[in-house]
Design an enzyme around this catalytic site. Structure first.
Site, short mmCIF file in Angstrom:
data_model
loop_
_atom_site.label_atom_id
_atom_site.label_comp_id
_atom_site.label_asym_id
_atom_site.label_seq_id
_atom_site.Cartn_x
_atom_site.Cartn_y
_atom_site.Cartn_z
N SER A 147 0.82 -1.21 0.00
CA SER A 147 0.00 0.00 0.00
C SER A 147 0.86 1.26 0.00
O SER A 147 1.62 1.46 -0.94
CB SER A 147 -0.98 -0.06 1.17
OG SER A 147 -2.01 0.86 0.94
N MET A 148 0.80 2.12 1.04
CA MET A 148 1.72 3.26 1.04
C MET A 148 3.17 2.79 1.06
O MET A 148 4.06 3.51 0.58
CB MET A 148 1.45 4.18 2.23
CG MET A 148 0.21 5.04 2.07
SD MET A 148 0.22 6.38 3.24
CE MET A 148 -1.47 6.98 3.09
N TRP A 172 -0.13 2.14 -3.20
CA TRP A 172 -0.96 3.35 -3.11
C TRP A 172 -0.04 4.55 -3.14
O TRP A 172 0.95 4.62 -2.41
CB TRP A 172 -1.74 3.34 -1.79
CG TRP A 172 -2.75 4.44 -1.62
CD1 TRP A 172 -4.10 4.34 -1.82
CD2 TRP A 172 -2.51 5.79 -1.17
NE1 TRP A 172 -4.71 5.54 -1.54
CE2 TRP A 172 -3.77 6.45 -1.14
CE3 TRP A 172 -1.37 6.50 -0.80
CZ2 TRP A 172 -3.92 7.78 -0.75
CZ3 TRP A 172 -1.51 7.84 -0.41
CH2 TRP A 172 -2.77 8.46 -0.40
N ASP A 193 -9.75 -4.35 -4.72
CA ASP A 193 -9.18 -3.42 -3.74
C ASP A 193 -9.96 -2.11 -3.79
O ASP A 193 -9.95 -1.42 -4.81
CB ASP A 193 -7.71 -3.19 -4.11
CG ASP A 193 -6.91 -2.43 -3.07
OD1 ASP A 193 -7.51 -1.65 -2.31
OD2 ASP A 193 -5.68 -2.61 -3.05
N HIS A 225 -7.76 -5.39 -0.52
CA HIS A 225 -6.47 -4.67 -0.38
C HIS A 225 -5.37 -5.50 0.29
O HIS A 225 -4.20 -5.15 0.20
CB HIS A 225 -6.76 -3.41 0.44
CG HIS A 225 -5.64 -2.43 0.55
ND1 HIS A 225 -4.95 -1.95 -0.54
CD2 HIS A 225 -5.08 -1.81 1.64
CE1 HIS A 225 -4.03 -1.07 -0.13
NE2 HIS A 225 -4.09 -0.98 1.18
O1 9J3 Z 1 -1.19 2.19 3.02
C1 9J3 Z 1 -2.38 2.13 2.68
O2 9J3 Z 1 -3.18 1.22 3.06
C2 9J3 Z 1 -2.84 3.26 1.81
C3 9J3 Z 1 -4.27 3.44 1.63
C4 9J3 Z 1 -4.88 4.47 2.55
O3 9J3 Z 1 -5.41 4.13 3.56
O4 9J3 Z 1 -4.80 5.76 2.17
C5 9J3 Z 1 -5.67 6.66 2.82
C6 9J3 Z 1 -5.03 7.97 3.02
#
Ligand code: 9J3
Length: 279
Positions: A147-148, A172, A193, A225
């Site tokens: 994700s991030m 992300w 996702d 996700h």
């Molecule tokens: O690291 C993630 O799960 C990114 C997705 C997220 O929750 O972004 C919202 C700012």
């Protein structure tokens, strides 16, 4: 004739030595790549938070050898435990892996990318002595993250063109332009996702990577996700692990035994999309 024979023998020995250097571990099979562990026994050691990232766990093969080094970061609000299954999984195929926590669980992707690099640097330094002494080949570095942490993986690849491979996992990021990435990048995504929708994240990032960069896009059908995380089903880990290991082997270790496993016709299990290009 004798001289020619000797030269020919010497050349064969050199070829064997080169082949041996490129190949770490036995010949791969579908079964060995999808199993919960690869051929190497592993051990782990905790790394207290140094400057630059949140600390983590180093997983390494117990067998003597020089191995490429991989750092893996979690996503927004996640602890190291969200992604730590990747540590023993990758290490068991012949890598030194650091699964990390971030400085704060709210850190944004660009920060996570810098933390991945700090973790790689830390592990290379730590390999001077201690439990995994001498086992790290600092010329072979790879980054991964969820994700991030996957957005950070892309950022680290963009900023460090000498890295050998990148594995963004359900990535992300607010940045959608990745034309500067030269590092071979395999994106693993989850079809359903809704946190990092593939159309605005993983697939968009794949399309944004240069055509000249070796790249791949794997999308697991019907999953959310978290299809790349520690708590996902074994069937997802089987395909995640297989493709990630084969990608690292091909691009970190130049081990062509693994190339068939990452060719577009190779993965068959539970996928809604599988694309590769640039190699
Ligand atoms: O690291 C993630 O799960 C990114 C997705 C997220 O929750 O972004 C919202 C700012």
């Amino acid at each position: 004739m004798q001289t020619i024979g000797k030269i020919s023998l010497a050349l064969s020995a050199m070829t064997l030595a080169l082949a041996a250097q490129a190949q770490i571990g036995p010949d791969p099979t579908e079964a060995s790549l999808t199993a919960t562990a690869g051929p190497f026994a592993t051990a782990s050691t905790k790394v207290a938070a140094p400057s630059g990232y949140g600390g983590g766990t180093v997983w390494y093969p117990t067998a003597a050898g020089k191995y490429g080094v991989v750092a893996v970061a979690p996503g927004f609000t996640e602890a190291e435990s969200a992604i730590n299954w990747w540590g023993p999984r990758l290490a068991s195929h012949g890598y030194v892996v650091v699964t990390i926590g971030t400085k704060t669980v709210l850190d944004q992707p660009e920060s996570r990318g810098k933390q991945l690099t700090a973790a790689l640097n830390q592990v290379v330094s730590l390999a001077a002595s201690g439990p995994f002494a001498g086992k790290v080949d600092g010329s072979k570095r790879a980054v991964a993250g969820h994700s991030m942490g996957g957005g950070g993986t892309l950022a680290a690849a963009r900023d460090n063109p000498t890295y050998k491979a990148a594995l963004p996992l359900a990535p992300w990021h607010t940045i959608k332009t990745w034309s500067g990435v030269k590092v071979p990048t395999m994106i693993i995504a989850c079809q359903n996702d809704v946190i990092a929708p593939v159309s605005s994240h993983a697939k968009k990032f794949y399309d944004a990577l240069p055509a000249t960069t070796p790249k791949g896009y794997l999308e697991i059908a019907g999953e959310d996700h978290f299809c790349v995380n520690s708590n996902t089903e074994a069937a997802n880990k089987a395909i995640d692990g297989k493709i990630a290991v084969a990608w690292l082997k091909v691009f970190m270790d130049a081990d062509s035994r693994y190339t068939p496993f990452i060719k577009a016709s190779s993965p068959a299990t539970n996928l809604s999309s599988y694309l590769t290009s640039g190699f």
